[in-house]
Structures are given as structure tokens and as C-alpha cells.
Design a protein around this motif. Structure first.
Motif, PDB file in Angstrom:
ATOM      1  N   SER A  43      31.091 -56.160 -97.087  1.00  0.00           N
ATOM      2  CA  SER A  43      32.165 -56.434 -96.141  1.00  0.00           C
ATOM      3  C   SER A  43      31.854 -55.717 -94.843  1.00  0.00           C
ATOM      4  O   SER A  43      31.561 -54.522 -94.846  1.00  0.00           O
ATOM      5  CB  SER A  43      33.519 -55.961 -96.702  1.00  0.00           C
ATOM      6  N   ASP A  44      31.936 -56.450 -93.722  1.00  0.00           N
ATOM      7  CA  ASP A  44      31.645 -55.829 -92.434  1.00  0.00           C
ATOM      8  C   ASP A  44      32.863 -55.137 -91.835  1.00  0.00           C
ATOM      9  O   ASP A  44      32.780 -54.530 -90.774  1.00  0.00           O
ATOM     10  CB  ASP A  44      31.103 -56.869 -91.447  1.00  0.00           C
ATOM     11  N   GLN A  45      34.004 -55.223 -92.527  1.00  0.00           N
ATOM     12  CA  GLN A  45      35.218 -54.535 -92.097  1.00  0.00           C
ATOM     13  C   GLN A  45      35.611 -53.489 -93.131  1.00  0.00           C
ATOM     14  O   GLN A  45      35.437 -53.700 -94.334  1.00  0.00           O
ATOM     15  CB  GLN A  45      36.372 -55.533 -91.924  1.00  0.00           C
ATOM     16  N   PRO A  46      36.134 -52.348 -92.684  1.00  0.00           N
ATOM     17  CA  PRO A  46      36.593 -51.336 -93.654  1.00  0.00           C
ATOM     18  C   PRO A  46      37.680 -51.909 -94.566  1.00  0.00           C
ATOM     19  O   PRO A  46      38.523 -52.695 -94.128  1.00  0.00           O
ATOM     20  CB  PRO A  46      37.144 -50.219 -92.761  1.00  0.00           C
ATOM     21  N   GLU A 147      32.721 -49.598 -96.466  1.00  0.00           N
ATOM     22  CA  GLU A 147      33.559 -48.428 -96.185  1.00  0.00           C
ATOM     23  C   GLU A 147      34.950 -48.634 -96.762  1.00  0.00           C
ATOM     24  O   GLU A 147      35.584 -49.671 -96.544  1.00  0.00           O
ATOM     25  CB  GLU A 147      33.663 -48.177 -94.683  1.00  0.00           C
ATOM     26  N   GLN A 149      38.716 -47.056 -96.806  1.00  0.00           N
ATOM     27  CA  GLN A 149      39.644 -46.156 -96.130  1.00  0.00           C
ATOM     28  C   GLN A 149      40.916 -46.053 -96.964  1.00  0.00           C
ATOM     29  O   GLN A 149      41.622 -47.044 -97.164  1.00  0.00           O
ATOM     30  CB  GLN A 149      39.959 -46.665 -94.718  1.00  0.00           C
TER      31      GLN A 149
END
Length: 287
Positions: A43-46, A147, A149
Motif C-alpha cells: 500500500s502506498d498510503q499509510p 506503514e 499508523q
């Protein structure tokens, strides 16, 4: 009995040269390697997950191919100990990180198409960070970085008046149970920041942050004073207002002032009257 004899003329045997054999083998090997190459897509988004929820970290191969016989490893900063390992067709926990034991699982429903997502159950603040998804076949390997979070909105704000300081009222604002570290501030009724006199951030045993901030409120800036604490990842905040004027700086009404003046004048008149009486008594005694 006569025997017929057939004869065949064969051409000369074609024997490939050594360089041609080597070139052919290299070509086949390159073709095999190219066919075995793949990319690992994460995934390119957290991925934002609240404390206590399950986190699903997606990961798959491109182009689509079966990963049933591959090694699939999830890890953080180092390959071992790992977060989760799939090897030889089954999950392995021999060198799994202790904090992830019995808290992870793989979604293998679509493993024949190269999709293997990791579930981290009941996310904790300590799960916050980067993860690597690693695939390895017999001749090739690749990985992707994701990432996670972990977030938490803290408790309702508690505001207190802590006494007088520097000609004003010192007020405090406290809240607990935030993640990641929140941003706390005081603002006056115009929305202007008030300088903090003290600010403290601490972390409890569970990895959640506690914040405490205080400031001094002066009478000229005492309307609708607001404390706010913001979660910077979610861009959400909790806030509470207090009207210091009503509680700590009561204003004297005109009636009260007028009454005080009348009382003062009457008191002064009464004192003067007594002085005059005493003067008359003294004068009569002298005569």
C-alpha cells in the motif's frame, strides 16, 4: 530364399558448436528467470487503525501467480525475529517476535493468485511503524514496504483553576489516552494562541500519551478561553471552554458602586457630626 537389402544414405550429423550450446542455455536460463520475476505490491498510503481494532496489511504479487509454495515473510527492521512467516506451505512461529505471538494471521484465500495479507489482531500503540512484506521463490525474491499508523483519541478534557499567578488566574488542561503524541494549546476568545506557562507530555505503560498544559489568564483576555488537544494523524481534536470572567473576575455593577459611595458619604457625615458634637461639648465646658 532371397533377402532384400535396403540401404539408406544419411547426411552428415549436425553437431552444434560449444558457443551455440552455451548461448542456448543462457537464453533458456534468462527466459526462466524473467518468467519467475515479480513485483510485490503493498500500500502506498499509510494504514490508519485505532487501538484495539484489527489491522489488515495488504500484499500481493504482480503479475498474478501462485505463492502457495513460496516463502512469505512479514518483518520490521530485521528479517528475524519476524512478525509472521509462511514457509513450506504452513505458518511458522519458531522465531516469531514475542509481542506478536497469537496476534497475527495470514489471509490465504487468494494465495494461488499471489495475494497474502497480514492481520494484526487487537492493535497496540507499540505496533505503530513500518513493515516489510517479503516473497521468495526458488530463483527470485522481492519485498514491499508498508506503514501502519496506530491512533487513539484521548479522554475528555479536564480543566482546572490552579490559583493566582502574575496578576492573573493560572488554569490547567489535562487529558489521557492519546496516540500518537497529541498537540495541546490554549486560545482566547479571539482564537489567538495563549503562551503556555508549562507543558508536559508523558507515556503510560500501555504506550498511550498523557498531556497537561497550563497558562495564565488575564482579565482583558478572559472571554471563552478554550483548551484543545489534537490528534495530528486523524486531524481531529477535543476541546473545552471556560469563561474565566464569570467565575474569577466578577464585575461590580453601577448600583453597587453607587451604594458604596452613599454609604461612604453617610459614614463620613456621621463622623463629622460626632466631631461637631464633641466640639460643642468642649466649648460649653470651657465657658
Amino acid at each position: 530364399m532371397e533377402t532384400e537389402v535396403y540401404s539408406f544414405l544419411l547426411g552428415p550429423a549436425v553437431i552444434p558448436s560449444l558457443p551455440s550450446c552455451i548461448a542456448l542455455l543462457v537464453t533458456l536460463q534468462i527466459h526462466q528467470l524473467m518468467a519467475a520475476q515479480f513485483k510485490v505490491i503493498g500500500s502506498d498510503q499509510p494504514l490508519v487503525v485505532s487501538v484495539g481494532e484489527d489491522a489488515v496489511l495488504p500484499c500481493h504479487l504482480s503479475p498474478s501467480m501462485s505463492a502457495a509454495s513460496m516463502e512469505v515473510r512479514w518483518f520490521q527492521s530485521q528479517v528475524s525475529p519476524y512478525v509472521h512467516l509462511y514457509q513450506d506451505g504452513q505458518d511458522q512461529d519458531g522465531q516469531q517476535m514475542s509481542e506478536y505471538r497469537e496476534r497475527t494471521s495470514l489471509i490465504k484465500d487468494d494465495i494461488t493468485n499471489g495475494s497474502v495479507s497480514l492481520i494484526i489482531h487487537s492493535v497496540r500503540p507499540s505496533d505503530h511503524g513500518q513493515y516489510k512484506c517479503f516473497f521468495q521463490s526458488d530463483v527470485y525474491y522481492e519485498e514491499a514496504l508498508l506503514e501502519l499508523q496506530v491512533t487513539a483519541m484521548g479522554s475528555a478534557l479536564h480543566i482546572s483553576a490552579d490559583g493566582y499567578q502574575d496578576g492573573g488566574i493560572r488554569v490547567g488542561c489535562r487529558s489521557a489516552g492519546w496516540h500518537p503524541e497529541p498537540k495541546a494549546e490554549w486560545r482566547d476568545h479571539r482564537g489567538q494562541l495563549l503562551p503556555p506557562t508549562s507543558e508536559k507530555i508523558s507515556m503510560d505503560a500501555g504506550g498511550l500519551f498523557h498531556t497537561e498544559i497550563s497558562t495564565v489568564i488575564m482579565e482583558e483576555s478572559n472571554r471563552n478561553v478554550t483548551c484543545s488537544v489534537r490528534n495530528l494523524v486523524l486531524n481531529r481534536e477535543k476541546a473545552a471552554k471556560i469563561d474565566i470572567a464569570d467565575q474569577f473576575f466578577p464585575r461590580v455593577s453601577v448600583t453597587v458602586v453607587a451604594l458604596a459611595v452613599v454609604v461612604a458619604v453617610l459614614g463620613l457625615g456621621y463622623v463629622l457630626f460626632l466631631i461637631w458634637i464633641c466640639f460643642l461639648i468642649v466649648s460649653d465646658s470651657d465657658l
